[in-house]
Design a protein around this motif. Structure first.
Motif, mmCIF file in Angstrom:
data_model
loop_
_atom_site.group_PDB
_atom_site.id
_atom_site.type_symbol
_atom_site.label_atom_id
_atom_site.label_comp_id
_atom_site.label_asym_id
_atom_site.label_seq_id
_atom_site.Cartn_x
_atom_site.Cartn_y
_atom_site.Cartn_z
ATOM 1 N N ALA A 12 0.902 -1.127 -0.367
ATOM 2 C CA ALA A 12 0.364 0.160 0.027
ATOM 3 C C ALA A 12 0.779 1.654 0.029
ATOM 4 O O ALA A 12 0.586 2.066 -1.164
ATOM 5 C CB ALA A 12 -0.686 -0.342 0.622
ATOM 6 N N THR A 16 0.998 3.687 -3.352
ATOM 7 C CA THR A 16 0.992 5.223 -3.281
ATOM 8 C C THR A 16 2.609 6.004 -3.103
ATOM 9 O O THR A 16 1.763 7.350 -4.112
ATOM 10 C CB THR A 16 0.670 5.974 -1.121
ATOM 11 O OG1 THR A 16 -0.453 5.115 -1.288
ATOM 12 C CG2 THR A 16 0.779 7.043 -1.250
ATOM 13 N N ARG A 17 3.493 5.764 -2.767
ATOM 14 C CA ARG A 17 4.547 6.412 -3.713
ATOM 15 C C ARG A 17 5.205 6.585 -4.920
ATOM 16 O O ARG A 17 5.237 7.550 -5.027
ATOM 17 C CB ARG A 17 5.837 5.693 -2.302
ATOM 18 C CG ARG A 17 5.457 5.577 -1.140
ATOM 19 C CD ARG A 17 6.815 5.640 -0.460
ATOM 20 N NE ARG A 17 8.375 6.173 -0.774
ATOM 21 C CZ ARG A 17 9.296 6.131 -0.899
ATOM 22 N NH1 ARG A 17 9.402 4.487 -0.297
ATOM 23 N NH2 ARG A 17 10.269 6.348 -0.982
ATOM 24 N N ARG A 20 1.983 8.918 -5.849
ATOM 25 C CA ARG A 20 1.933 10.535 -4.934
ATOM 26 C C ARG A 20 3.662 10.759 -4.675
ATOM 27 O O ARG A 20 3.209 10.351 -3.009
ATOM 28 C CB ARG A 20 0.773 11.015 -3.963
ATOM 29 C CG ARG A 20 -0.101 11.237 -4.810
ATOM 30 C CD ARG A 20 -1.362 11.344 -4.078
ATOM 31 N NE ARG A 20 -2.636 11.891 -4.828
ATOM 32 C CZ ARG A 20 -3.260 13.150 -4.622
ATOM 33 N NH1 ARG A 20 -1.953 13.961 -4.161
ATOM 34 N NH2 ARG A 20 -4.129 13.081 -5.568
ATOM 35 N N THR A 49 -3.516 13.098 1.472
ATOM 36 C CA THR A 49 -4.699 11.929 0.681
ATOM 37 C C THR A 49 -3.499 10.931 0.304
ATOM 38 O O THR A 49 -3.951 9.465 0.553
ATOM 39 C CB THR A 49 -4.084 12.960 -0.554
ATOM 40 O OG1 THR A 49 -5.302 13.716 -0.858
ATOM 41 C CG2 THR A 49 -4.373 11.186 -2.202
ATOM 42 N N ARG A 50 -1.607 11.002 0.666
ATOM 43 C CA ARG A 50 -1.093 9.605 0.607
ATOM 44 C C ARG A 50 -1.927 9.249 2.071
ATOM 45 O O ARG A 50 -1.908 7.628 1.887
ATOM 46 C CB ARG A 50 0.457 10.494 1.191
ATOM 47 C CG ARG A 50 0.627 11.070 -0.133
ATOM 48 C CD ARG A 50 2.172 11.656 0.245
ATOM 49 N NE ARG A 50 2.968 12.238 -1.213
ATOM 50 C CZ ARG A 50 1.952 13.621 -1.652
ATOM 51 N NH1 ARG A 50 1.101 14.500 -0.226
ATOM 52 N NH2 ARG A 50 2.947 14.168 -2.508
ATOM 53 N N TRP A 51 -2.461 9.746 3.059
ATOM 54 C CA TRP A 51 -3.018 8.710 4.403
ATOM 55 C C TRP A 51 -3.199 7.740 4.246
ATOM 56 O O TRP A 51 -3.487 6.736 4.422
ATOM 57 C CB TRP A 51 -2.860 9.810 5.640
ATOM 58 C CG TRP A 51 -1.398 9.608 6.553
ATOM 59 C CD1 TRP A 51 -0.938 11.085 6.814
ATOM 60 C CD2 TRP A 51 -0.220 8.562 6.730
ATOM 61 N NE1 TRP A 51 -0.105 10.177 7.560
ATOM 62 C CE2 TRP A 51 0.135 9.279 7.546
ATOM 63 C CE3 TRP A 51 -0.468 7.453 6.402
ATOM 64 C CZ2 TRP A 51 1.443 8.424 8.029
ATOM 65 C CZ3 TRP A 51 0.415 6.806 7.535
ATOM 66 C CH2 TRP A 51 0.949 6.752 7.957
ATOM 67 N N ARG A 52 -5.050 8.829 2.923
ATOM 68 C CA ARG A 52 -6.448 8.164 3.029
ATOM 69 C C ARG A 52 -5.605 7.164 1.934
ATOM 70 O O ARG A 52 -6.518 5.655 1.811
ATOM 71 C CB ARG A 52 -6.693 9.115 2.094
ATOM 72 C CG ARG A 52 -8.371 8.586 1.568
ATOM 73 C CD ARG A 52 -9.369 9.439 1.471
ATOM 74 N NE ARG A 52 -8.477 10.576 -0.229
ATOM 75 C CZ ARG A 52 -8.116 9.741 -1.493
ATOM 76 N NH1 ARG A 52 -8.400 8.991 -1.690
ATOM 77 N NH2 ARG A 52 -7.423 10.914 -2.306
ATOM 78 N N LEU A 53 -4.950 7.056 0.721
ATOM 79 C CA LEU A 53 -4.739 6.004 0.102
ATOM 80 C C LEU A 53 -4.274 5.715 0.881
ATOM 81 O O LEU A 53 -4.382 3.405 0.734
ATOM 82 C CB LEU A 53 -3.711 6.944 -1.409
ATOM 83 C CG LEU A 53 -4.559 7.618 -1.773
ATOM 84 C CD1 LEU A 53 -3.682 8.273 -2.894
ATOM 85 C CD2 LEU A 53 -5.693 6.805 -3.474
ATOM 86 N N ILE A 54 -3.206 4.809 1.349
ATOM 87 C CA ILE A 54 -2.462 3.810 2.181
ATOM 88 C C ILE A 54 -3.625 3.186 2.823
ATOM 89 O O ILE A 54 -3.660 1.805 3.011
ATOM 90 C CB ILE A 54 -1.345 4.309 3.334
ATOM 91 C CG1 ILE A 54 -0.188 4.599 1.924
ATOM 92 C CG2 ILE A 54 -0.894 3.685 4.493
ATOM 93 C CD1 ILE A 54 1.197 5.776 3.191
ATOM 94 N N ARG A 57 -5.928 1.336 0.968
ATOM 95 C CA ARG A 57 -5.294 0.369 -0.163
ATOM 96 C C ARG A 57 -5.345 -1.018 0.700
ATOM 97 O O ARG A 57 -5.150 -2.161 0.282
ATOM 98 C CB ARG A 57 -3.968 0.538 -0.918
ATOM 99 C CG ARG A 57 -3.797 1.661 -1.718
ATOM 100 C CD ARG A 57 -2.877 1.846 -2.701
ATOM 101 N NE ARG A 57 -3.181 2.524 -3.901
ATOM 102 C CZ ARG A 57 -2.677 3.705 -4.306
ATOM 103 N NH1 ARG A 57 -1.412 4.459 -3.439
ATOM 104 N NH2 ARG A 57 -2.733 3.983 -5.827
#
Length: 107
Positions: A12, A16-17, A20, A49-54, A57
């Protein structure tokens, strides 16, 4: 859950990395939460947004079938993450050193 399913968390974070970018300066994974110090690209402060995506996922990879309350269903939440996270922008080298020492002490 995080420690038991660390590969899902790694996947995840990696995905994400790629979408973003950010640098991981330090990260400590504990059984039920994590601490991280990131460096984001210049003029980019979008931690959320990064935390939300991690989180999303990781949750999808876990494919949890646990019961959820009405609020969780409406917000498409899985209940394994806190709704909020603590965010702090590093002010200077001394602040960075202090936070790195805290993360180091957790290990």
């Amino acid at each position: 859950m995080l420690v038991d399913h660390i590969q899902h968390l790694r996947d995840a974070v990696g995905a994400t990395r790629r979408g973003r970018p950010f640098q991981i300066d330090a990260m400590v994974i504990l059984p039920d939460h994590l601490h991280a110090i990131w460096t984001l690209p210049e003029n980019d402060a979008d931690f959320s947004t990064r935390w939300r995506l991690i989180k999303s996922r990781f949750s999808r990879a876990m494919d949890l079938r646990q019961p959820r309350g009405r609020s969780q269903r409406l917000k498409n939440e899985r209940g394994i993450w806190k709704r909020r996270f603590w965010e702090h922008t590093i002010r200077d080298e001394a602040d960075y050193a202090t936070h790195m020492a805290i993360v180091g002490a957790i290990r």
